[in-house]
Design a protein around this motif. Structure first.
Motif, PDB file in Angstrom:
ATOM      1  N   GLY A  90       2.026   6.156  29.442  1.00 49.57           N
ATOM      2  CA  GLY A  90       1.720   5.001  29.742  1.00 49.57           C
ATOM      3  C   GLY A  90       0.758   4.737  31.183  1.00 49.57           C
ATOM      4  O   GLY A  90       0.948   3.621  31.562  1.00 49.57           O
TER       5      GLY A  90
ATOM      6  N   VAL B  56      -2.366   5.591  31.449  1.00 43.46           N
ATOM      7  CA  VAL B  56      -3.823   5.284  31.151  1.00 43.46           C
ATOM      8  C   VAL B  56      -4.098   4.245  30.117  1.00 43.46           C
ATOM      9  O   VAL B  56      -2.952   4.088  29.056  1.00 43.46           O
ATOM     10  N   ARG B  57      -4.748   3.513  29.902  1.00 44.86           N
ATOM     11  CA  ARG B  57      -4.853   2.766  28.816  1.00 44.86           C
ATOM     12  C   ARG B  57      -5.208   2.952  27.698  1.00 44.86           C
ATOM     13  O   ARG B  57      -5.475   4.106  27.372  1.00 44.86           O
TER      14      ARG B  57
ATOM     15  N   ASP C 217      -6.607   1.356  24.845  1.00 45.32           N
ATOM     16  CA  ASP C 217      -7.680   0.670  24.150  1.00 45.32           C
ATOM     17  C   ASP C 217      -9.009   1.483  24.313  1.00 45.32           C
ATOM     18  O   ASP C 217      -9.940   1.046  23.700  1.00 45.32           O
ATOM     19  N   ILE C 218      -8.893   2.783  25.023  1.00 48.90           N
ATOM     20  CA  ILE C 218     -10.005   3.575  25.060  1.00 48.90           C
ATOM     21  C   ILE C 218      -9.566   5.039  24.636  1.00 48.90           C
ATOM     22  O   ILE C 218      -8.659   5.258  25.006  1.00 48.90           O
ATOM     23  N   SER C 219     -10.425   5.776  23.920  1.00 48.24           N
ATOM     24  CA  SER C 219     -10.057   6.879  23.283  1.00 48.24           C
ATOM     25  C   SER C 219     -10.031   7.989  24.657  1.00 48.24           C
ATOM     26  O   SER C 219     -10.645   8.042  25.443  1.00 48.24           O
TER      27      SER C 219
ATOM     28  N   MET D 295     -13.047   9.909  25.190  1.00 50.08           N
ATOM     29  CA  MET D 295     -13.904   9.134  25.873  1.00 50.08           C
ATOM     30  C   MET D 295     -13.661   9.176  27.745  1.00 50.08           C
ATOM     31  O   MET D 295     -14.412   9.821  28.476  1.00 50.08           O
ATOM     32  N   MET D 296     -12.395   8.896  27.983  1.00 45.57           N
ATOM     33  CA  MET D 296     -11.720   9.153  29.427  1.00 45.57           C
ATOM     34  C   MET D 296     -12.000  10.689  29.605  1.00 45.57           C
ATOM     35  O   MET D 296     -12.251  10.770  31.012  1.00 45.57           O
TER      36      MET D 296
ATOM     37  N   GLU E 273     -13.979  12.747  28.882  1.00 41.84           N
ATOM     38  CA  GLU E 273     -15.289  13.246  29.083  1.00 41.84           C
ATOM     39  C   GLU E 273     -15.837  12.669  30.491  1.00 41.84           C
ATOM     40  O   GLU E 273     -16.386  13.387  31.255  1.00 41.84           O
ATOM     41  N   VAL E 274     -15.493  11.504  30.741  1.00 42.19           N
ATOM     42  CA  VAL E 274     -16.052  10.727  31.835  1.00 42.19           C
ATOM     43  C   VAL E 274     -15.418  11.494  33.122  1.00 42.19           C
ATOM     44  O   VAL E 274     -16.275  11.827  34.124  1.00 42.19           O
ATOM     45  N   PHE E 275     -14.110  11.736  33.247  1.00 41.33           N
ATOM     46  CA  PHE E 275     -13.546  12.674  34.353  1.00 41.33           C
ATOM     47  C   PHE E 275     -14.335  13.974  34.197  1.00 41.33           C
ATOM     48  O   PHE E 275     -14.575  14.543  35.640  1.00 41.33           O
TER      49      PHE E 275
END
Lengths: 210, 210
Positions: free
Chosen positions: B157, B159-160, B162-164, B167-168, B170-172
């Motif tokens: 709990g 990180v959010r 509602d985002i896959s 994706m997160m 990959e951004v990191f």
DNA sequence: CCCCTTCTTGACCAACTGGTTTAATCGCGC
DNA sequence: GCGCGATTAAACCAGTTGGTCAAGAAGGGG
């Protein structure tokens, strides 16, 4: 081509791109230059793939670099044409909406011509002297438009003040540059839009739980 | 070196890295391979810069690729040694603290040996066949540890939802990979820490006003 | 002293690079 | 048909590439 200064040629207004009308050469050059670095790219291979003769090539082009620059210019023009579809200077779009629209345009172009993305990314890892030569001819086309966008958005109170604009602009720039890692060619248009929205959400609201 | 299979050599346990004890060659190779792509890198230049003889080189190395792999291995080991300083499996650090500590370690290494960063980034733009050869020897050393970190954080709990996670992660990954664009060599240690905290803040809370 | 292994040396190789040149040929306007 | 620019083919260039090889030096053990 005569001994005319290369830079001169590219600064002349009327000079037409010698790639125009030679789609075979254009395709071959794009194939090779997007796959190999400038030094590794074999001019002989390009010419052969284009079904062209070496003599005719050197009749039209000064050297290998001349071909590269011709290709670069053609692609830049094509990309510019696409981006002219959306001019945000006179819209009421807020910062994140603007970024979103620009990202969509960028992806549309990258998907239409993925080799361009490969080429421009490869350019960044070329030798310094090579990059300088290209920049010397075309000028700093890549002036940082993102930094100004973020500054403006901050002035309008759309982005936070406790983080430097440089940092935020850099984060956006890095992610836009590597957006192909998150938007794969296999996705259809709907999926692409979903992914972009996810990305914008992360950039706007972060990854921590609300 | 005999005709022994190259992969064999690298899978042997006792095989010592032929670069050990030859700092001149190691330095020369790192210089050249971090500046030029594998194909463009001149083995002759490396050997000359190392004050070595071609024959002696081929007495010790199978070919150019063998030298590249030797260098790659040495650097991987050095980096691994640095990262062993922080093992987060048994700490109570939350996700963002963990990421922060890892980023600091990564930057410390990149600043100590900037040529390694250049080399590993250059590796990503090499030809596919070349990359496959290297990966074939060393295996997928770069298994996605970030994805698992994000998954775990989401389960806790932190990180959010509602985002896959893809994706997160990959951004990191993208931002960590290009962190040198935001942390410049000119900065001192204090500035570096400030920049990292800014970056972590953006990733955690986003760029929009609270 | 000789033997044997390890290492060094530099000449050498074929393949390929970007680029030049020369001469013949093609195609189109006049 | 004439002229002329565009195009072709091929040979050719010097330079560089990764890689080979046979001869010899070095050096230690017997």
């Amino acid at each position: 081509m005569s001994e005319a200064n290369r830079k001169m040629k590219w600064q002349q207004e009327g000079a037409e791109n010698p790639l125009n009308g030679n789609t075979a050469l254009c395709e071959a050059a794009l194939d090779v230059f997007s796959t190999y670095s400038f030094g590794e790219a074999s001019l002989n291979d390009i010419i052969k793939a284009a079904g062209m003769n070496k003599g005719s090539f050197y009749y039209r082009f000064y050297d290998k670099m001349d071909l590269y620059l011709s290709l670069f210019q053609r692609l830049s023009i094509e990309k510019l044409k696409l981006f002219e579809q959306y001019d945000d200077t006179n819209t009421e779009d807020d910062f994140f909406t603007s970024i979103r629209k620009k990202a969509i345009l960028g992806i549309r172009f990258a998907r239409k011509e993925p080799r361009y993305t490969a080429l421009s990314r490869r350019f960044l890892t070329e030798e310094l002297s090579f990059r300088e030569t290209v920049i010397d001819v075309f000028g700093g086309v890549t002036e940082n438009v993102l930094l100004r966008m973020v500054e403006e958005a901050q002035a309008k109170g759309q982005v936070r003040h406790d983080i430097s604009v440089q940092m935020m602009a850099e984060v956006f720039a890095i992610l836009l540059e590597r957006i192909d890692k998150v938007i794969t060619p296999a996705m259809d248009d709907d999926e692409v839009l979903i992914k972009i929205d996810e990305l914008i959400t992360v950039l706007r609201d972060g990854t921590a739980v609300e």
